[in-house]
Design an enzyme around this catalytic site. Structure first.
Site: not given
Ligand code: NI
Length: 273
Positions: A224, A83
């Site tokens: 991430h 992400d």
């Molecule tokens: Ni996010």
């Protein structure tokens, strides 16, 4: 066509008959050879033509998703998802995925697609999947309907500028979804079954160990790709997961292989058997 024998054919009845037979065979071959073209041009309606074109456009994508002979539907698989990027470390991760013949899914922010368009193109070239994680990571549940729509559609617009198409999956930032979001974001919602909390751990070894202890077949794993410690973890984790027998596939590959068809407004957490 050679007509010489035609003149000679007048000399005797036998030659004449043979000549006519040859002409008949040649005509038959010509007609049969042309038939497939005639059938499409003569019998296909306008509607058929447009649906034919759509099939031509769609089939190569479907093929690339389904025809990966190295993927065994019976063996364990994982969808690694990243992400908030792309960011300055994302290409290092793509290098590792390429080296290991692994795929991942990237839930990108529109504002970062603008900064790293070449990285996004490369994701697609490597067979990775790209999903929509809003434009600038606002919590959709705090926004007006117009703002909610803009967060998703602006990202798909910039993706279309870069790739020629938008994303078909949305992961709302913070996973925040309510009725207002459902009413304004008509996409399948990509959730996750393993949250690595990489951003809190801030330590590659801790991320690697947690994932190796936690994951099981069919999981969707959340990372991430904007953190250097996450990228460092992936250098170890990608080969380590493969050594443990996990095939690293995209979310859509795993859904297809597990017989799941995405529906708008539905949440997808994993594709375990
Ligand atoms: Ni996010």
């Amino acid at each position: 066509m050679n007509h010489r024998w035609w003149n000679h054919g007048a000399e005797t009845g036998k030659i004449k008959v043979v000549g006519l037979l040859v002409v008949a065979v040649l005509l038959f071959v010509c007609i049969m050879g042309a038939w497939p073209d005639r059938s499409t041009s003569v019998f296909m309606t306008k509607g058929d033509e447009s649906s034919q074109k759509e099939e031509d456009v769609e089939s190569p994508q479907e093929d690339s998703e389904l025809k990966r002979p190295e993927i065994d539907p019976e063996k364990p698989m994982l969808a690694l998802t990243f992400d908030d990027g792309p960011g300055k470390y994302t290409d290092t991760l793509l290098n590792k995925l390429q080296e290991c013949n692994a795929r991942a899914t990237f839930l990108v922010l529109g504002q970062n697609v603008r900064k790293y368009p070449e990285t996004v193109k490369r994701m697609e070239e490597l067979g990775c999947e790209i999903g929509n994680h809003t434009y600038d990571h606002k919590k959709l549940t705090t926004l007006t309907p117009e703002e909610i729509q803009a967060e998703v559609e602006q990202t798909n617009q910039v993706l279309t500028e870069v790739l020629g198409h938008g994303a078909s999956l949305v992961r709302p930032s913070y996973g925040a979804i309510n009725d207002e979001v459902r009413a304004n974001v008509a996409y399948p919602y990509l959730m996750w079954s393993v949250d690595t909390t990489d951003w809190q751990r801030k330590d590659a070894v801790s991320i690697v160990n947690y994932v190796l202890e936690t994951v099981q077949d069919g999981d969707i794993v959340l990372f991430h790709d904007i953190h250097d410690f996450t990228i460092e973890a992936m250098m170890t984790l990608i080969p380590a997961l493969q050594e443990r027998g996990y095939q690293l596939v995209t979310v859509s590959e795993m859904a297809k292989l597990r017989g799941v068809i995405f529906e708008n407004g539905q949440k997808y957490f994993h594709f375990r058997k």
